[in-house]
Design a protein around this motif. Structure first.
Motif, mmCIF file in Angstrom:
data_model
loop_
_atom_site.group_PDB
_atom_site.id
_atom_site.type_symbol
_atom_site.label_atom_id
_atom_site.label_comp_id
_atom_site.label_asym_id
_atom_site.label_seq_id
_atom_site.Cartn_x
_atom_site.Cartn_y
_atom_site.Cartn_z
ATOM 1 N N VAL A 135 0.848 -1.190 0.000
ATOM 2 C CA VAL A 135 0.000 0.000 0.000
ATOM 3 C C VAL A 135 0.884 1.240 0.000
ATOM 4 N N PRO A 136 0.642 2.258 -0.766
ATOM 5 C CA PRO A 136 -0.548 2.499 -1.577
ATOM 6 C C PRO A 136 -0.391 2.098 -3.043
ATOM 7 N N GLY A 137 0.616 1.265 -3.375
ATOM 8 C CA GLY A 137 0.821 0.861 -4.758
ATOM 9 C C GLY A 137 -0.343 0.065 -5.322
ATOM 10 N N GLN A 138 -0.550 0.176 -6.606
ATOM 11 C CA GLN A 138 -1.636 -0.508 -7.286
ATOM 12 C C GLN A 138 -1.099 -1.548 -8.251
ATOM 13 N N SER A 139 -1.938 -2.485 -8.615
ATOM 14 C CA SER A 139 -1.577 -3.479 -9.620
ATOM 15 C C SER A 139 -2.382 -3.194 -10.875
ATOM 16 N N PRO A 140 -1.746 -3.100 -12.068
ATOM 17 C CA PRO A 140 -0.302 -3.064 -12.212
ATOM 18 C C PRO A 140 0.242 -1.741 -11.693
ATOM 19 N N ALA A 196 1.537 -9.823 -7.484
ATOM 20 C CA ALA A 196 1.142 -10.578 -6.295
ATOM 21 C C ALA A 196 2.375 -11.153 -5.625
ATOM 22 N N PRO A 197 2.446 -11.137 -4.307
ATOM 23 C CA PRO A 197 1.368 -10.841 -3.376
ATOM 24 C C PRO A 197 1.238 -9.366 -3.015
ATOM 25 N N SER A 198 2.079 -8.480 -3.608
ATOM 26 C CA SER A 198 1.950 -7.056 -3.327
ATOM 27 C C SER A 198 0.767 -6.468 -4.079
ATOM 28 N N GLY A 199 0.248 -5.366 -3.563
ATOM 29 C CA GLY A 199 -0.836 -4.662 -4.236
ATOM 30 C C GLY A 199 -2.187 -5.275 -3.959
ATOM 31 N N ILE A 200 -3.150 -4.749 -4.663
ATOM 32 C CA ILE A 200 -4.512 -5.281 -4.616
ATOM 33 C C ILE A 200 -4.926 -5.510 -6.068
ATOM 34 N N GLN A 201 -5.223 -6.746 -6.398
ATOM 35 C CA GLN A 201 -5.611 -7.093 -7.760
ATOM 36 C C GLN A 201 -7.122 -7.309 -7.789
ATOM 37 N N VAL A 202 -7.772 -6.636 -8.719
ATOM 38 C CA VAL A 202 -9.211 -6.776 -8.912
ATOM 39 C C VAL A 202 -9.417 -7.404 -10.283
ATOM 40 N N PHE A 203 -10.136 -8.505 -10.321
ATOM 41 C CA PHE A 203 -10.428 -9.208 -11.574
ATOM 42 C C PHE A 203 -11.901 -8.951 -11.899
ATOM 43 N N PRO A 204 -12.178 -7.952 -12.771
ATOM 44 C CA PRO A 204 -13.539 -7.478 -12.988
ATOM 45 C C PRO A 204 -14.544 -8.546 -13.407
ATOM 46 N N LEU A 205 -14.157 -9.498 -14.247
ATOM 47 C CA LEU A 205 -15.126 -10.466 -14.765
ATOM 48 C C LEU A 205 -15.388 -11.627 -13.815
ATOM 49 N N SER A 206 -14.368 -12.073 -13.076
ATOM 50 C CA SER A 206 -14.575 -13.189 -12.147
ATOM 51 C C SER A 206 -15.101 -12.719 -10.800
ATOM 52 N N GLY A 207 -14.851 -11.444 -10.463
ATOM 53 C CA GLY A 207 -15.248 -10.928 -9.156
ATOM 54 C C GLY A 207 -14.209 -11.158 -8.076
ATOM 55 N N VAL A 241 -10.999 -10.521 -5.798
ATOM 56 C CA VAL A 241 -10.166 -9.436 -5.297
ATOM 57 C C VAL A 241 -9.082 -10.108 -4.461
ATOM 58 N N ARG A 242 -7.802 -9.880 -4.835
ATOM 59 C CA ARG A 242 -6.694 -10.583 -4.191
ATOM 60 C C ARG A 242 -5.727 -9.568 -3.575
ATOM 61 N N PHE A 243 -5.296 -9.839 -2.316
ATOM 62 C CA PHE A 243 -4.388 -8.948 -1.604
ATOM 63 C C PHE A 243 -3.864 -9.668 -0.368
ATOM 64 N N ARG A 244 -2.867 -9.061 0.293
ATOM 65 C CA ARG A 244 -2.351 -9.566 1.562
ATOM 66 C C ARG A 244 -2.498 -8.443 2.595
ATOM 67 N N PRO A 245 -3.520 -8.504 3.455
ATOM 68 C CA PRO A 245 -3.722 -7.430 4.439
ATOM 69 C C PRO A 245 -2.566 -7.349 5.422
ATOM 70 N N GLN A 246 -2.304 -6.122 5.894
ATOM 71 C CA GLN A 246 -1.206 -5.878 6.831
ATOM 72 C C GLN A 246 -1.751 -5.121 8.043
ATOM 73 N N GLY A 247 -1.423 -5.562 9.239
ATOM 74 C CA GLY A 247 -1.791 -4.855 10.458
ATOM 75 C C GLY A 247 -3.285 -4.866 10.741
ATOM 76 N N ALA A 248 -3.667 -4.109 11.751
ATOM 77 C CA ALA A 248 -5.072 -4.035 12.154
ATOM 78 C C ALA A 248 -5.693 -2.769 11.567
ATOM 79 N N PHE A 249 -6.896 -2.892 11.016
ATOM 80 C CA PHE A 249 -7.606 -1.751 10.471
ATOM 81 C C PHE A 249 -9.094 -2.056 10.414
#
Length: 173
Positions: free
Chosen positions: A138-143, A147-158, A160-168
């Protein structure tokens, strides 16, 4: 829970608000194709860590009905799984709530801003609508992050892939 149901014993929990009812659009001229319905309700959970002053910011949601596109029998997308997620920091996550449409209409997903009074809320730095919580990279985006960095959103399959860090506590729109 406004005494509408018995509170659960699992903490933290989620609250779900469901509207069911009929809306009469007969008073709106037939030439008006798009009708927007919205709700603005004060206030957001003060425990949200990714929005500036969340307890003073209202929750806003809107839907648009296009009466000219398909005037009979069209429905909103539905979720096979509830759209609330509890995450384990440091583990790769794949979230897919199984969104589908009863008529078989095509559906795609993407990230969007949390809204208040129809406007984007002020995110606490470094968060934003496209980096809504703490994840690896965070706050980098993919592309360009892979992976596993960033947050990848796959629009057609639905997916959302990411590795959460810390408490929020966050909104994912």
């Amino acid at each position: 829970n406004c005494n509408t149901r018995t509170p659960g014993t699992f903490q933290p929990g989620t609250e779900r608000y469901i509207f069911r009812g009929n809306i009469n659009l007969a008073a709106i001229p037939a030439a008006c194709c798009q009708v927007r319905l919205s709700i603005n309700s004060c206030c957001r959970n003060a425990a949200i860590t990714t929005i500036t002053n969340p307890g003073s910011i209202s929750f806003f949601s809107m839907l648009t009905i296009d009466r000219c596109l398909n005037p009979v029998g069209n429905s909103s997308p539905r979720f096979a799984l509830p759209p609330d997620v509890l995450l384990k920091p440091g583990l790769d996550m794949l979230v897919n709530n199984g969104v589908f449409d009863d008529e078989g209409d095509s559906i795609s997903i993407n990230l969007g801003p949390a809204l208040s009074n129809g406007n984007p809320v002020p995110y606490a730095s470094p968060y934003s609508a496209t980096a809504p919580f703490s994840y690896l990279g965070v706050p980098g985006q993919s592309p360009p992050l892979l992976a596993p960095s960033g947050i990848q959103v796959f629009p057609l399959s639905g997916d959302v892939r990411f590795r959460p860090q810390g408490a929020f506590v966050s909104n994912l729109v």
